[in-house]
Design a protein around this motif. Structure first.
Motif, PDB file in Angstrom:
ATOM      1  N   GLU A  44       0.846  -1.191   0.000  1.00  0.00           N
ATOM      2  CA  GLU A  44       0.000   0.000   0.000  1.00  0.00           C
ATOM      3  C   GLU A  44       0.880   1.239   0.000  1.00  0.00           C
ATOM      4  O   GLU A  44       1.991   1.232   0.537  1.00  0.00           O
ATOM      5  CB  GLU A  44      -0.910   0.020   1.234  1.00  0.00           C
ATOM      6  CG  GLU A  44      -1.939  -1.102   1.266  1.00  0.00           C
ATOM      7  CD  GLU A  44      -2.847  -1.001   2.480  1.00  0.00           C
ATOM      8  OE1 GLU A  44      -2.656  -0.059   3.284  1.00  0.00           O
ATOM      9  OE2 GLU A  44      -3.741  -1.852   2.624  1.00  0.00           O
ATOM     10  N   LEU A  45       0.364   2.312  -0.600  1.00  0.00           N
ATOM     11  CA  LEU A  45       1.081   3.579  -0.572  1.00  0.00           C
ATOM     12  C   LEU A  45       1.028   4.178   0.828  1.00  0.00           C
ATOM     13  O   LEU A  45       0.055   3.989   1.567  1.00  0.00           O
ATOM     14  CB  LEU A  45       0.469   4.568  -1.564  1.00  0.00           C
ATOM     15  CG  LEU A  45       0.626   4.279  -3.057  1.00  0.00           C
ATOM     16  CD1 LEU A  45      -0.012   5.396  -3.865  1.00  0.00           C
ATOM     17  CD2 LEU A  45       2.088   4.118  -3.443  1.00  0.00           C
ATOM     18  N   GLN A  96      10.011   6.395   1.693  1.00  0.00           N
ATOM     19  CA  GLN A  96       9.019   5.435   2.191  1.00  0.00           C
ATOM     20  C   GLN A  96       7.643   5.621   1.547  1.00  0.00           C
ATOM     21  O   GLN A  96       6.613   5.664   2.228  1.00  0.00           O
ATOM     22  CB  GLN A  96       8.925   5.513   3.709  1.00  0.00           C
ATOM     23  CG  GLN A  96      10.138   4.928   4.419  1.00  0.00           C
ATOM     24  CD  GLN A  96      10.389   3.467   4.012  1.00  0.00           C
ATOM     25  OE1 GLN A  96       9.666   2.570   4.437  1.00  0.00           O
ATOM     26  NE2 GLN A  96      11.413   3.241   3.183  1.00  0.00           N
ATOM     27  N   LEU A  97       7.648   5.713   0.225  1.00  0.00           N
ATOM     28  CA  LEU A  97       6.376   5.748  -0.495  1.00  0.00           C
ATOM     29  C   LEU A  97       5.585   4.471  -0.221  1.00  0.00           C
ATOM     30  O   LEU A  97       4.359   4.487  -0.123  1.00  0.00           O
ATOM     31  CB  LEU A  97       6.621   5.900  -2.000  1.00  0.00           C
ATOM     32  CG  LEU A  97       5.374   5.847  -2.884  1.00  0.00           C
ATOM     33  CD1 LEU A  97       4.467   7.045  -2.604  1.00  0.00           C
ATOM     34  CD2 LEU A  97       5.737   5.786  -4.360  1.00  0.00           C
ATOM     35  N   ILE A  98       6.320   3.345  -0.086  1.00  0.00           N
ATOM     36  CA  ILE A  98       5.678   2.062   0.219  1.00  0.00           C
ATOM     37  C   ILE A  98       6.339   1.509   1.484  1.00  0.00           C
ATOM     38  O   ILE A  98       7.368   0.823   1.422  1.00  0.00           O
ATOM     39  CB  ILE A  98       5.835   1.069  -0.951  1.00  0.00           C
ATOM     40  CG1 ILE A  98       5.388   1.720  -2.269  1.00  0.00           C
ATOM     41  CG2 ILE A  98       5.037  -0.202  -0.684  1.00  0.00           C
ATOM     42  CD1 ILE A  98       5.621   0.863  -3.492  1.00  0.00           C
ATOM     43  N   GLY A 112      11.513   0.685  -0.356  1.00  0.00           N
ATOM     44  CA  GLY A 112      10.283   1.445  -0.137  1.00  0.00           C
ATOM     45  C   GLY A 112      10.373   2.896  -0.534  1.00  0.00           C
ATOM     46  O   GLY A 112       9.346   3.568  -0.680  1.00  0.00           O
ATOM     47  N   ASP A 113      11.596   3.422  -0.708  1.00  0.00           N
ATOM     48  CA  ASP A 113      11.757   4.798  -1.182  1.00  0.00           C
ATOM     49  C   ASP A 113      11.469   4.851  -2.683  1.00  0.00           C
ATOM     50  O   ASP A 113      11.585   3.844  -3.391  1.00  0.00           O
ATOM     51  CB  ASP A 113      13.183   5.302  -0.944  1.00  0.00           C
ATOM     52  CG  ASP A 113      13.527   5.431   0.534  1.00  0.00           C
ATOM     53  OD1 ASP A 113      12.593   5.468   1.356  1.00  0.00           O
ATOM     54  OD2 ASP A 113      14.731   5.488   0.849  1.00  0.00           O
ATOM     55  N   ALA A 114      11.109   6.036  -3.160  1.00  0.00           N
ATOM     56  CA  ALA A 114      10.822   6.183  -4.585  1.00  0.00           C
ATOM     57  C   ALA A 114      11.306   7.539  -5.082  1.00  0.00           C
ATOM     58  O   ALA A 114      11.464   8.491  -4.307  1.00  0.00           O
ATOM     59  CB  ALA A 114       9.331   6.025  -4.858  1.00  0.00           C
ATOM     60  N   LEU A 115      11.521   7.595  -6.364  1.00  0.00           N
ATOM     61  CA  LEU A 115      11.937   8.823  -7.028  1.00  0.00           C
ATOM     62  C   LEU A 115      11.077   8.988  -8.268  1.00  0.00           C
ATOM     63  O   LEU A 115      10.984   8.076  -9.091  1.00  0.00           O
ATOM     64  CB  LEU A 115      13.417   8.731  -7.411  1.00  0.00           C
ATOM     65  CG  LEU A 115      14.094   9.981  -7.975  1.00  0.00           C
ATOM     66  CD1 LEU A 115      14.106  11.105  -6.938  1.00  0.00           C
ATOM     67  CD2 LEU A 115      15.523   9.651  -8.396  1.00  0.00           C
ATOM     68  N   TYR A 116      10.411  10.137  -8.369  1.00  0.00           N
ATOM     69  CA  TYR A 116       9.629  10.438  -9.566  1.00  0.00           C
ATOM     70  C   TYR A 116      10.464  11.324 -10.479  1.00  0.00           C
ATOM     71  O   TYR A 116      11.005  12.350 -10.048  1.00  0.00           O
ATOM     72  CB  TYR A 116       8.324  11.156  -9.205  1.00  0.00           C
ATOM     73  CG  TYR A 116       7.688  11.830 -10.406  1.00  0.00           C
ATOM     74  CD1 TYR A 116       7.148  11.069 -11.443  1.00  0.00           C
ATOM     75  CD2 TYR A 116       7.670  13.218 -10.526  1.00  0.00           C
ATOM     76  CE1 TYR A 116       6.597  11.677 -12.560  1.00  0.00           C
ATOM     77  CE2 TYR A 116       7.118  13.838 -11.635  1.00  0.00           C
ATOM     78  CZ  TYR A 116       6.584  13.067 -12.653  1.00  0.00           C
ATOM     79  OH  TYR A 116       6.048  13.667 -13.770  1.00  0.00           O
ATOM     80  N   VAL A 117      10.575  10.919 -11.749  1.00  0.00           N
ATOM     81  CA  VAL A 117      11.359  11.680 -12.722  1.00  0.00           C
ATOM     82  C   VAL A 117      10.462  12.017 -13.915  1.00  0.00           C
ATOM     83  O   VAL A 117       9.996  11.120 -14.620  1.00  0.00           O
ATOM     84  CB  VAL A 117      12.589  10.885 -13.209  1.00  0.00           C
ATOM     85  CG1 VAL A 117      13.440  11.755 -14.126  1.00  0.00           C
ATOM     86  CG2 VAL A 117      13.412  10.388 -12.028  1.00  0.00           C
ATOM     87  N   PRO A 118      10.195  13.315 -14.162  1.00  0.00           N
ATOM     88  CA  PRO A 118       9.370  13.708 -15.310  1.00  0.00           C
ATOM     89  C   PRO A 118      10.130  13.519 -16.626  1.00  0.00           C
ATOM     90  O   PRO A 118      11.349  13.291 -16.627  1.00  0.00           O
ATOM     91  CB  PRO A 118       9.089  15.196 -15.055  1.00  0.00           C
ATOM     92  CG  PRO A 118       9.537  15.470 -13.657  1.00  0.00           C
ATOM     93  CD  PRO A 118      10.604  14.463 -13.360  1.00  0.00           C
ATOM     94  N   PRO A 119       9.436  13.638 -17.747  1.00  0.00           N
ATOM     95  CA  PRO A 119      10.094  13.490 -19.048  1.00  0.00           C
ATOM     96  C   PRO A 119      11.255  14.468 -19.222  1.00  0.00           C
ATOM     97  O   PRO A 119      11.173  15.626 -18.816  1.00  0.00           O
ATOM     98  CB  PRO A 119       8.975  13.791 -20.051  1.00  0.00           C
ATOM     99  CG  PRO A 119       7.711  13.503 -19.309  1.00  0.00           C
ATOM    100  CD  PRO A 119       7.990  13.873 -17.891  1.00  0.00           C
ATOM    101  N   GLN A 120      12.330  13.956 -19.810  1.00  0.00           N
ATOM    102  CA  GLN A 120      13.503  14.719 -20.245  1.00  0.00           C
ATOM    103  C   GLN A 120      14.437  15.159 -19.115  1.00  0.00           C
ATOM    104  O   GLN A 120      15.452  15.794 -19.381  1.00  0.00           O
ATOM    105  CB  GLN A 120      13.086  15.938 -21.086  1.00  0.00           C
ATOM    106  CG  GLN A 120      12.385  15.563 -22.383  1.00  0.00           C
ATOM    107  CD  GLN A 120      11.943  16.765 -23.186  1.00  0.00           C
ATOM    108  OE1 GLN A 120      10.770  16.918 -23.488  1.00  0.00           O
ATOM    109  NE2 GLN A 120      12.874  17.634 -23.531  1.00  0.00           N
TER     110      GLN A 120
END
Length: 387
Positions: free
Chosen positions: A5-6, A29-31, A183-191
Motif C-alpha cells: 500500500e502507498l 518510504q512511499l511504500i 520502499g523509497d521512490a523517485l519520480y522523474v518527469p520526461p527529459q
C-alpha cells in the motif's frame, strides 16, 4: 505475500498539482515495509524466456560498457563477475502477479498512461549511466541501496554518446543526489536526466508511463482513417477558367485539397475511437490468448453462479470513453472497441475499476444477457481469465 500500500502521508493531489510533469520528487518510504515481489533468480528466469524483453549491461564506466539483448542462457549468468553488471527486464508485471499488484498502486494516474514495470537487478557498482527518457517514470527501490543523481532537463538537441548501443549524455551535471532504500521512490518527469548506481546488490522497479509522440499519433490516426476512405473520396474542383501560366499550381487548388483533408479527418467520434484503440494496445501482443477449449454460455453461467472469480489478464488493457452524458460508451479492450448502449455503461465501469470484477457486478452480469455475452467474448479471446 501481502499486497503493498502507498504511504498514507503521500498527498496525491499535491503531487499531481505541483510535481507531475513539472519537476522530480524524492518520496521517502512511499511504500512502507516494502518487500521485493520478485527475487533476482526469478528475474533471471524471465530473462531466459524468448517472450520477455531483457538486456544485460556489463561494466561500470561508459568506455567499458557492453550491452547484450536477451534471451539469455543459465550459463551466461554463472559466468558473470560479482560486481559491475545490470540485468533489465521489461513488462515484468505481465508475468509476475505480485509485480502486477505493485503497478496497481499507481492507479491515481489515468489507467491508459501506465505502460509497464521494468525490473532491474544491479550488482555492486553497476549503473546504466546518465540518460533521460521522454516519459514519466517512478523508480521504486527494492532490496539493497541505489544512489540516484538528478540532472536538469535535456532535449533531443543534447549531445549524446553511443556506448555499446546506449544513448548516454555526453555532459551531465547533477543538481540533486539521493540514496534510495527499500520502499523509497523517485519520480522523474520526461527529459530530466538521471543516473543510478547500485551501492550493493539491489533491485529497482521502474513504473514507466506511455507518452506517444506527435509522429506516432499522426501516423496511427492516418492509418486508421485511410482504412475508412472509400475509392470515391477524391479531390474535386470546379474549373471555371483556363490556367494563366503553364505549370502553376494555383492557391485555390491547394486550398481545396487542404479542405478535403480537413473534412476527412475532422470527425471527433472517429478520433475518440482510434485513440482508445491505440491507448489500449497490449505491450506484448502474443501474451493474450484464449483457452484451448472455448467457454460456452452455459459453462460460464454455471461458473459465475458457482463463485468463480473473473479477472483481467495482466497483459490486457481496458479503458472506456463516454461520448456525452447519457450517450453511448466506447469500451476499449486490447486495441479493439465495443459500442455500449447507455444502459450498459456500468459494464465498462465495472471492468475498469479493479483487477477483479466484484461479486456484486458478477451478479448483475448474470442477470443481463448483453453483458454476459461480452464476458463470454472477452474470456474466449483471453482478455479476461477465470479461476
Amino acid at each position: 505475500m501481502s499486497i503493498p500500500e502507498l504511504n498514507s502521508a503521500f498527498d496525491v493531489q499535491d503531487f499531481l498539482a505541483n510535481y507531475w510533469q513539472k519537476k522530480p520528487l524524492y518520496i521517502p518510504q512511499l511504500i512502507p515495509g516494502f518487500k521485493d515481489p520478485i527475487s533476482p533468480e526469478e528475474l533471471a528466469g524471465l530473462a531466459m524466456e524468448a517472450d520477455c524483453e531483457s538486456r544485460l549491461l556489463e561494466g561500470t564506466e561508459p568506455d567499458s560498457w557492453k550491452l547484450s539483448q536477451g534471451p539469455f542462457t543459465e550459463s551466461r549468468f554463472t559466468e558473470l563477475p560479482d560486481d559491475g553488471w545490470t540485468l533489465l527486464v521489461q513488462a515484468v508485471d505481465q508475468w509476475n502477479e505480485p509485480v502486477f499488484d505493485l503497478k496497481q498502486l499507481f492507479r491515481f494516474l489515468p489507467q491508459w498512461r501506465i505502460e509497464d514495470v521494468m525490473v532491474s537487478f544491479a550488482a555492486n557498482g553497476a549503473g546504466v549511466g546518465p540518460h533521460f527518457d521522454y516519459y514519466d517514470v517512478f523508480l521504486v527501490q527494492g532490496s539493497g541501496e541505489r544512489n540516484w543523481q538528478i540532472g536538469p532537463k535535456y532535449s533531443s538537441k543534447s549531445k549524446l554518446k553511443n556506448c555499446s548501443g546506449l544513448s548516454i549524455l555526453e555532459e551531465f551535471e547533477a543538481v540533486a543526489d539521493y540514496t534510495l532504500q527499500a520502499g523509497d521512490a523517485l519520480y522523474v518527469p520526461p527529459q530530466y536526466a538521471h543516473w543510478g548506481k547500485s551501492q550493493q546488490r539491489s533491485l529497482c522497479y521502474s513504473i514507466g508511463c506511455r507518452a506517444p509522440s506527435a509522429a506516432e499519433i499522426l501516423e496511427g490516426y492516418s492509418d486508421f482513417m485511410i482504412d475508412r476512405c472509400e475509392p470515391e473520396d477524391r479531390y474535386t474542383d470546379p474549373v471555371t477558367q483556363m490556367p494563366k501560366r503553364r505549370g502553376e499550381i494555383d492557391t485555390q487548388s491547394v486550398s481545396n485539397s487542404f479542405r478535403k483533408l480537413v473534412e476527412t479527418i475532422d470527425n471527433e467520434e472517429n478520433y475518440y475511437r482510434w485513440f482508445g484503440q491505440f491507448a489500449t494496445r497490449p505491450k506484448i501482443q502474443n501474451s493474450i490468448s484464449g483457452p484451448e477449449q472455448p467457454y460456452t454460455e452455459t459453462e460460464l453461467l454455471a461458473d459465475l453462479t458457482g463463485g468463480a472469480v473473473i479477472a483481467i489478464n495482466p497483459s490486457s488493457r481496458f479503458s472506456f470513453l463516454e461520448l456525452k452524458p447519457g450517450g453511448k460508451t466506447l469500451f476499449f479492450v486490447d486495441g479493439e472497441s465495443i459500442d455500449l448502449a447507455p444502459q450498459l455503461s456500468w459494464f465498462a465501469h465495472s471492468l475498469c475499476k479493479a483487477p477483479e470484477i466484484s461479486k456484486q457486478d458478477i451478479k448483475k452480469i448474470t442477470q443481463t444477457p448483453e453483458s454476459l455475452a461480452y464476458i463470454l467474448r472477452l474470456l474466449n479471446q483471453g482478455s479476461l481469465i477465470s479461476y
